[in-house]
Motif scaffolding. Sequence first.
Motif, PDB file in Angstrom:
ATOM      1  N   CYS A 208      52.510  27.195  40.554  1.00 18.00           N
ATOM      2  CA  CYS A 208      52.334  25.743  40.719  1.00 18.00           C
ATOM      3  C   CYS A 208      52.881  25.279  42.059  1.00 18.00           C
ATOM      4  N   TYR A 209      54.099  25.681  42.375  1.00 20.57           N
ATOM      5  CA  TYR A 209      54.697  25.198  43.630  1.00 20.57           C
ATOM      6  C   TYR A 209      53.891  25.707  44.830  1.00 20.57           C
ATOM      7  N   GLY A 210      53.467  26.968  44.777  1.00 24.29           N
ATOM      8  CA  GLY A 210      52.715  27.551  45.888  1.00 24.29           C
ATOM      9  C   GLY A 210      51.323  26.960  46.004  1.00 24.29           C
ATOM     10  N   ASP A 211      50.746  26.547  44.867  1.00 28.63           N
ATOM     11  CA  ASP A 211      49.378  26.013  44.880  1.00 28.63           C
ATOM     12  C   ASP A 211      49.350  24.537  45.257  1.00 28.63           C
ATOM     13  N   TYR A 212      50.265  23.765  44.679  1.00 31.25           N
ATOM     14  CA  TYR A 212      50.176  22.304  44.803  1.00 31.25           C
ATOM     15  C   TYR A 212      51.167  21.709  45.807  1.00 31.25           C
ATOM     16  N   ASN A 213      52.264  22.399  46.076  1.00 30.83           N
ATOM     17  CA  ASN A 213      53.311  21.785  46.906  1.00 30.83           C
ATOM     18  C   ASN A 213      53.376  22.413  48.299  1.00 30.83           C
ATOM     19  N   ASP A 214      54.005  23.577  48.406  1.00 33.22           N
ATOM     20  CA  ASP A 214      54.167  24.187  49.729  1.00 33.22           C
ATOM     21  C   ASP A 214      53.199  25.361  49.875  1.00 33.22           C
ATOM     22  N   THR A 215      52.046  25.081  50.475  1.00 33.10           N
ATOM     23  CA  THR A 215      51.024  26.131  50.602  1.00 33.10           C
ATOM     24  C   THR A 215      51.327  27.092  51.747  1.00 33.10           C
ATOM     25  N   SER A 216      52.341  26.769  52.561  1.00 31.57           N
ATOM     26  CA  SER A 216      52.667  27.663  53.691  1.00 31.57           C
ATOM     27  C   SER A 216      53.140  29.024  53.180  1.00 31.57           C
ATOM     28  N   ALA A 440      55.464  35.780  58.978  1.00 33.57           N
ATOM     29  CA  ALA A 440      54.145  35.392  59.505  1.00 33.57           C
ATOM     30  C   ALA A 440      54.291  34.854  60.927  1.00 33.57           C
ATOM     31  N   ARG A 441      55.344  34.069  61.147  1.00 29.94           N
ATOM     32  CA  ARG A 441      55.583  33.557  62.515  1.00 29.94           C
ATOM     33  C   ARG A 441      55.833  34.700  63.472  1.00 29.94           C
ATOM     34  N   ALA A 442      56.602  35.692  63.035  1.00 28.48           N
ATOM     35  CA  ALA A 442      56.897  36.843  63.895  1.00 28.48           C
ATOM     36  C   ALA A 442      55.617  37.579  64.266  1.00 28.48           C
ATOM     37  N   TYR A 443      54.624  37.555  63.361  1.00 25.40           N
ATOM     38  CA  TYR A 443      53.318  38.164  63.660  1.00 25.40           C
ATOM     39  C   TYR A 443      52.443  37.234  64.506  1.00 25.40           C
ATOM     40  N   GLY A 444      52.962  36.052  64.809  1.00 24.04           N
ATOM     41  CA  GLY A 444      52.207  35.113  65.637  1.00 24.04           C
ATOM     42  C   GLY A 444      51.225  34.265  64.846  1.00 24.04           C
ATOM     43  N   MET A 445      51.395  34.199  63.537  1.00 17.58           N
ATOM     44  CA  MET A 445      50.476  33.401  62.712  1.00 17.58           C
ATOM     45  C   MET A 445      51.073  32.021  62.478  1.00 17.58           C
ATOM     46  N   ALA A 446      50.206  31.020  62.500  1.00 15.51           N
ATOM     47  CA  ALA A 446      50.676  29.677  62.156  1.00 15.51           C
ATOM     48  C   ALA A 446      50.470  29.505  60.670  1.00 15.51           C
ATOM     49  N   SER A 447      51.494  29.034  59.949  1.00 14.24           N
ATOM     50  CA  SER A 447      51.304  28.793  58.506  1.00 14.24           C
ATOM     51  C   SER A 447      51.039  27.312  58.314  1.00 14.24           C
ATOM     52  N   SER A 448      50.098  26.992  57.440  1.00 12.21           N
ATOM     53  CA  SER A 448      49.823  25.559  57.257  1.00 12.21           C
ATOM     54  C   SER A 448      50.573  25.070  56.042  1.00 12.21           C
TER      55      SER A 448
END
Length: 448
Positions: A208-216, A440-448
């Motif tokens: 729930c939290y990963g789906d509806y709140n913090d999708t990063s 993910a940041r270390a891999y150079g990816m932006a998380s939304s």
Amino acid sequence: MREGSLEAPIRHPLDWRSADFYDDAKLDAEMRRVFDICHTCRRCFNLCDSFPRLFDLIDESKSGELDTVASADFKRVVDACTLCDMCFMSKCPYVPPHEFNIDFPHLILRYRAVEAKKNGVPAADRALADADRNGKWATLISGAVNWATRRENTMMRGLEEKVAGLDRNAELPKYASKTLEAQAAAHPPMRDESAPAKARKAVLYATCYGDYNDTSIGMSALGVLARNGVETKVVHPACCGMPKLEQGMLDEVAEAARKVAAAFAPYIDQGYDIVAPVPSCALMLKFEWPLILPEDESVKRLAEATFDLSEYVVDIARKEGLAEGMAPLDGGVAFHVSCHSRAQNIGQKGAELLALIPQADVAVVERCSGHGGAWGYKKGNFETAMKVGKPAARQLQNADKKHVVSECPLAGLHIEQVIEALGGETPRPERVGHPIVLMARAYGMASS
Ligand code: SF4
Ligand code: SF4
């Protein structure tokens, strides 16, 4: 590591379908048996507010012993428990297989289940525990919901305190405008074909939290797993039921377990691993459900196929090695080990994950945040949650790192508020939702 015993703790299945489980006299006798052992032992005096309340009741009673404490007062002890599991996992030398057979959190759970059966769960608590229903409508009107739940919105927060029992001063989670499932469908993770071939396929249980709140958290996990050659899908059949477990709603937790286990069964048949990014949800799938439905084969198979997200990434690193290409982070990390990560008995996998980032500078803090899921938002609990969270927040603040992170997103949010309340000279660290976001940041990816 657990103090006091070298033997691994065992948890017995919950006997929640028997009449004895709900028998008032039998429950009272068991509470008195356990509380009396705790009174003699007192090791857990500083873990939470439940034990101090119990010891105060005894010390202030007529005889100074449990026999002159009224059973009605036990509710005060029960009400302070966040079901963090730390007394069972880290302190108690008398957990099974010891003959004393102490499982304090499951005794509290039994008390709440008996209360829920007898009196029903208050409507506001029942509504709060329905994380899927709340998440579904709140993401549709996330702008309005996030506005209405801001701490600065004193009028709305006053109303929410009255109607829903949410303490007006508690920082509440924000809702995303698009669920993780929708984001992942719009931007499906592309497996990196240049990455070393992995024989792994994973289903990310959105939670729930990963789906509806913090999708990063989920988007970062999908990115890191794809970069490492793991084929990954996002699935969210239903809430794991942890908020309902907290309320003693065991019938509904069992229903959620059956539903989610049935939805994941075809994936497990096809060789997918199940990966849960939120430690409380991983704990439910791995440990609580099999104790609630010990005869259910699908629940058992799911428990065996489930990994905590940090555990999964560390497992890839150990067995196959991680894909190259990570750059050092722009600062150190103060990492909080959440109680439900510890309760999975997997070691400090979040810290191990962070240590895989080049030149990682990680300080680890292993103290309860005090939030306890929705428990900590509620009027009557919030002040206790702030008090219990102070030692962890102080240690994280004193670590003086750029980032602060907990694998438990609600613990992280609460710790951020306690750090804010502590004030002090040290600049406030930037909170991120999970160590995977930093990877993910270390891999150079932006998380939304
Ligand atoms: S489970 Fe956690 S909150 Fe509950 S009594 Fe044990 S240590 Fe305290
Ligand atoms: S739960 Fe165990 S360690 Fe904690 S006070 Fe009770 S008997 Fe002692």
